[in-house]
Design a protein around this motif. Structure first.
Motif, PDB file in Angstrom:
ATOM      1  N   ALA A  43     -26.360 -18.473  28.120  1.00 30.68           N
ATOM      2  CA  ALA A  43     -27.640 -18.443  27.481  1.00 30.68           C
ATOM      3  C   ALA A  43     -27.226 -18.322  25.678  1.00 30.68           C
ATOM      4  N   GLU A  44     -26.528 -17.250  25.301  1.00 32.71           N
ATOM      5  CA  GLU A  44     -26.033 -17.229  24.129  1.00 32.71           C
ATOM      6  C   GLU A  44     -25.309 -18.452  23.680  1.00 32.71           C
ATOM      7  N   LEU A  45     -24.417 -18.874  24.379  1.00 34.25           N
ATOM      8  CA  LEU A  45     -23.718 -20.167  24.088  1.00 34.25           C
ATOM      9  C   LEU A  45     -24.739 -21.398  23.711  1.00 34.25           C
ATOM     10  N   ALA A  46     -25.640 -21.355  24.627  1.00 33.76           N
ATOM     11  CA  ALA A  46     -26.464 -22.401  24.563  1.00 33.76           C
ATOM     12  C   ALA A  46     -27.229 -22.364  23.418  1.00 33.76           C
ATOM     13  N   ASP A  47     -27.732 -21.043  22.914  1.00 31.20           N
ATOM     14  CA  ASP A  47     -28.130 -21.112  21.645  1.00 31.20           C
ATOM     15  C   ASP A  47     -27.357 -21.393  20.511  1.00 31.20           C
ATOM     16  N   GLU A  48     -26.205 -21.298  20.688  1.00 27.57           N
ATOM     17  CA  GLU A  48     -25.185 -21.440  19.555  1.00 27.57           C
ATOM     18  C   GLU A  48     -24.708 -22.847  19.464  1.00 27.57           C
ATOM     19  N   VAL A  49     -24.546 -23.449  20.823  1.00 15.78           N
ATOM     20  CA  VAL A  49     -24.056 -25.026  20.680  1.00 15.78           C
ATOM     21  C   VAL A  49     -24.845 -25.893  21.189  1.00 15.78           C
ATOM     22  N   GLY A  50     -25.863 -25.431  21.920  1.00 11.89           N
ATOM     23  CA  GLY A  50     -26.778 -26.373  22.829  1.00 11.89           C
ATOM     24  C   GLY A  50     -26.537 -26.570  24.092  1.00 11.89           C
ATOM     25  N   PHE A  51     -27.562 -26.502  24.693  1.00 17.35           N
ATOM     26  CA  PHE A  51     -27.690 -26.531  26.276  1.00 17.35           C
ATOM     27  C   PHE A  51     -26.651 -27.453  27.159  1.00 17.35           C
ATOM     28  N   ALA A  52     -26.657 -28.435  26.543  1.00 17.61           N
ATOM     29  CA  ALA A  52     -25.879 -29.618  26.878  1.00 17.61           C
ATOM     30  C   ALA A  52     -24.266 -29.246  26.835  1.00 17.61           C
ATOM     31  N   HIS A  53     -23.860 -28.483  25.994  1.00 18.26           N
ATOM     32  CA  HIS A  53     -22.384 -28.017  25.668  1.00 18.26           C
ATOM     33  C   HIS A  53     -22.001 -26.956  26.961  1.00 18.26           C
ATOM     34  N   VAL A  54     -23.002 -26.238  27.341  1.00 12.62           N
ATOM     35  CA  VAL A  54     -22.648 -25.004  28.204  1.00 12.62           C
ATOM     36  C   VAL A  54     -21.836 -25.348  29.518  1.00 12.62           C
ATOM     37  N   THR A  55     -20.799 -24.998  29.677  1.00 12.10           N
ATOM     38  CA  THR A  55     -19.842 -25.336  30.804  1.00 12.10           C
ATOM     39  C   THR A  55     -19.715 -24.095  31.234  1.00 12.10           C
ATOM     40  N   ALA A  56     -18.975 -23.902  32.667  1.00 16.73           N
ATOM     41  CA  ALA A  56     -18.314 -22.790  33.246  1.00 16.73           C
ATOM     42  C   ALA A  56     -17.211 -22.505  32.404  1.00 16.73           C
ATOM     43  N   SER A  57     -16.387 -23.769  32.145  1.00 15.77           N
ATOM     44  CA  SER A  57     -15.226 -23.573  31.359  1.00 15.77           C
ATOM     45  C   SER A  57     -15.286 -22.692  29.937  1.00 15.77           C
ATOM     46  N   ALA A  58     -16.330 -23.163  29.342  1.00 19.91           N
ATOM     47  CA  ALA A  58     -16.768 -22.501  27.927  1.00 19.91           C
ATOM     48  C   ALA A  58     -17.144 -21.236  27.944  1.00 19.91           C
ATOM     49  N   VAL A  59     -17.950 -20.687  28.881  1.00 16.11           N
ATOM     50  CA  VAL A  59     -18.259 -19.230  29.364  1.00 16.11           C
ATOM     51  C   VAL A  59     -17.006 -18.608  29.680  1.00 16.11           C
ATOM     52  N   ALA A  60     -16.157 -19.254  30.344  1.00 14.74           N
ATOM     53  CA  ALA A  60     -14.906 -18.397  30.863  1.00 14.74           C
ATOM     54  C   ALA A  60     -14.123 -18.109  29.441  1.00 14.74           C
ATOM     55  N   ARG A  61     -14.069 -18.941  28.540  1.00 15.88           N
ATOM     56  CA  ARG A  61     -13.281 -18.803  27.227  1.00 15.88           C
ATOM     57  C   ARG A  61     -13.936 -17.668  26.546  1.00 15.88           C
ATOM     58  N   ARG A  62     -15.281 -17.718  26.500  1.00 10.96           N
ATOM     59  CA  ARG A  62     -15.621 -16.491  25.979  1.00 10.96           C
ATOM     60  C   ARG A  62     -15.490 -15.152  26.381  1.00 10.96           C
ATOM     61  N   PHE A  63     -15.246 -15.009  27.551  1.00 10.54           N
ATOM     62  CA  PHE A  63     -14.650 -13.742  28.301  1.00 10.54           C
ATOM     63  C   PHE A  63     -13.171 -13.651  28.317  1.00 10.54           C
ATOM     64  N   GLY A  64     -12.704 -14.671  28.051  1.00 16.66           N
ATOM     65  CA  GLY A  64     -11.082 -14.515  27.881  1.00 16.66           C
ATOM     66  C   GLY A  64     -10.299 -14.778  29.421  1.00 16.66           C
ATOM     67  N   VAL A  65     -10.957 -15.336  30.071  1.00 18.66           N
ATOM     68  CA  VAL A  65     -10.436 -15.448  31.484  1.00 18.66           C
ATOM     69  C   VAL A  65     -10.488 -16.871  32.200  1.00 18.66           C
ATOM     70  N   GLN A  66      -9.879 -16.994  33.059  1.00 15.92           N
ATOM     71  CA  GLN A  66      -9.610 -18.262  33.766  1.00 15.92           C
ATOM     72  C   GLN A  66     -11.440 -18.879  34.281  1.00 15.92           C
ATOM     73  N   VAL A  67     -11.510 -19.979  34.497  1.00 14.33           N
ATOM     74  CA  VAL A  67     -12.614 -20.360  34.818  1.00 14.33           C
ATOM     75  C   VAL A  67     -12.755 -19.943  36.545  1.00 14.33           C
ATOM     76  N   ALA A  68     -11.808 -19.903  37.235  1.00 15.54           N
ATOM     77  CA  ALA A  68     -11.807 -19.336  38.521  1.00 15.54           C
ATOM     78  C   ALA A  68     -12.253 -18.199  38.544  1.00 15.54           C
ATOM     79  N   SER A  69     -12.163 -17.086  37.757  1.00 15.46           N
ATOM     80  CA  SER A  69     -12.657 -15.900  37.480  1.00 15.46           C
ATOM     81  C   SER A  69     -14.283 -15.833  37.711  1.00 15.46           C
ATOM     82  N   LEU A  70     -14.931 -16.989  37.068  1.00  9.42           N
ATOM     83  CA  LEU A  70     -16.460 -16.721  37.235  1.00  9.42           C
ATOM     84  C   LEU A  70     -17.007 -17.395  38.502  1.00  9.42           C
ATOM     85  N   TYR A  71     -16.049 -18.063  39.194  1.00 13.83           N
ATOM     86  CA  TYR A  71     -16.504 -18.501  40.568  1.00 13.83           C
ATOM     87  C   TYR A  71     -17.218 -17.181  41.634  1.00 13.83           C
ATOM     88  N   SER A  72     -16.929 -16.479  41.529  1.00 10.90           N
ATOM     89  CA  SER A  72     -17.417 -15.091  42.328  1.00 10.90           C
ATOM     90  C   SER A  72     -18.865 -14.685  41.719  1.00 10.90           C
TER      91      SER A  72
END
Length: 188
Positions: free
Chosen positions: A16-45
């Motif tokens: 949600a914070e990312l959506a406010d910064e860059v736009g909802f259309a640009h929110v992806t699991a990969s982009a959120v994973a980068r925020r946390f410094g983790v691989q996208v697979a870490s988000l899948y749980s």
């Protein structure tokens, strides 16, 4: 194993914070994973992927908006309630542009029915109680409120009022007062 500290709530709020910064259309699991410094697979749980993440952000936004609407309408009726609800949507769109866009994300019928979305219709109907409208006029008026609130906030967010006078606030106030007059004189 999920990275310590990651929870579905933290992942969605980061989205949600990312959506406010860059736009909802640009929110992806990969982009959120980068925020946390983790691989996208870490988000899948925590989320099933980008679409699930976007849906959860939409649900969060709908809930936040409905909560604000409930608080704003408490003790108000008629034009005061109309202005208060309109201001809730406009202010939220200004403060959280990505989340505001997310609140209009298409949901499946089942998810929509279980979301805070129906609360939004109830909020509009609560405003309209002050105008003594029966059906189907009340449903038409709910749609009118949504169209005006969303239309104005979307045009304003896109910069549609940036290069002309008078100030958008003056137009907003006049539009809400005109809407009040329309609702007071509404007839089939």
């Amino acid at each position: 194993m999920a990275r310590a500290g990651l929870t579905p709530d933290r992942v969605v709020r980061a989205g949600a914070e990312l959506a406010d910064e860059v736009g909802f259309a640009h929110v992806t699991a990969s982009a959120v994973a980068r925020r946390f410094g983790v691989q996208v697979a870490s988000l899948y749980s925590h989320v099933r992927g980008t679409e699930d993440l976007r849906t959860r952000i939409a649900l969060l936004a709908l809930e936040e908006l409905a909560d604000r609407g409930d608080a704003a309408l408490a003790g108000r009726a008629g034009r005061d309630a109309l202005v208060a609800l309109g201001d809730v949507y406009r202010d939220y769109a200004r403060e959280h542009p990505g989340r505001y866009d997310a609140a209009r994300h298409r949901l499946t019928p089942e998810v929509a029915a279980a979301s805070a979305g129906p609360r939004h219709a109830h909020l509009s109907r609560a405003v309209l109680r002050g105008y003594d409208l029966g059906e189907p006029d009340q449903t038409h008026a709910v749609r009118l409120l949504g169209s005006v609130f969303h239309g104005f906030t979307s045009l304003e967010a896109a910069g549609g009022f940036d290069h002309s006078a008078p100030d958008a606030q003056e137009s907003w106030t006049r539009i809400l007062y005109a809407l009040d007059t329309t609702l007071r004189s509404w007839s089939s």
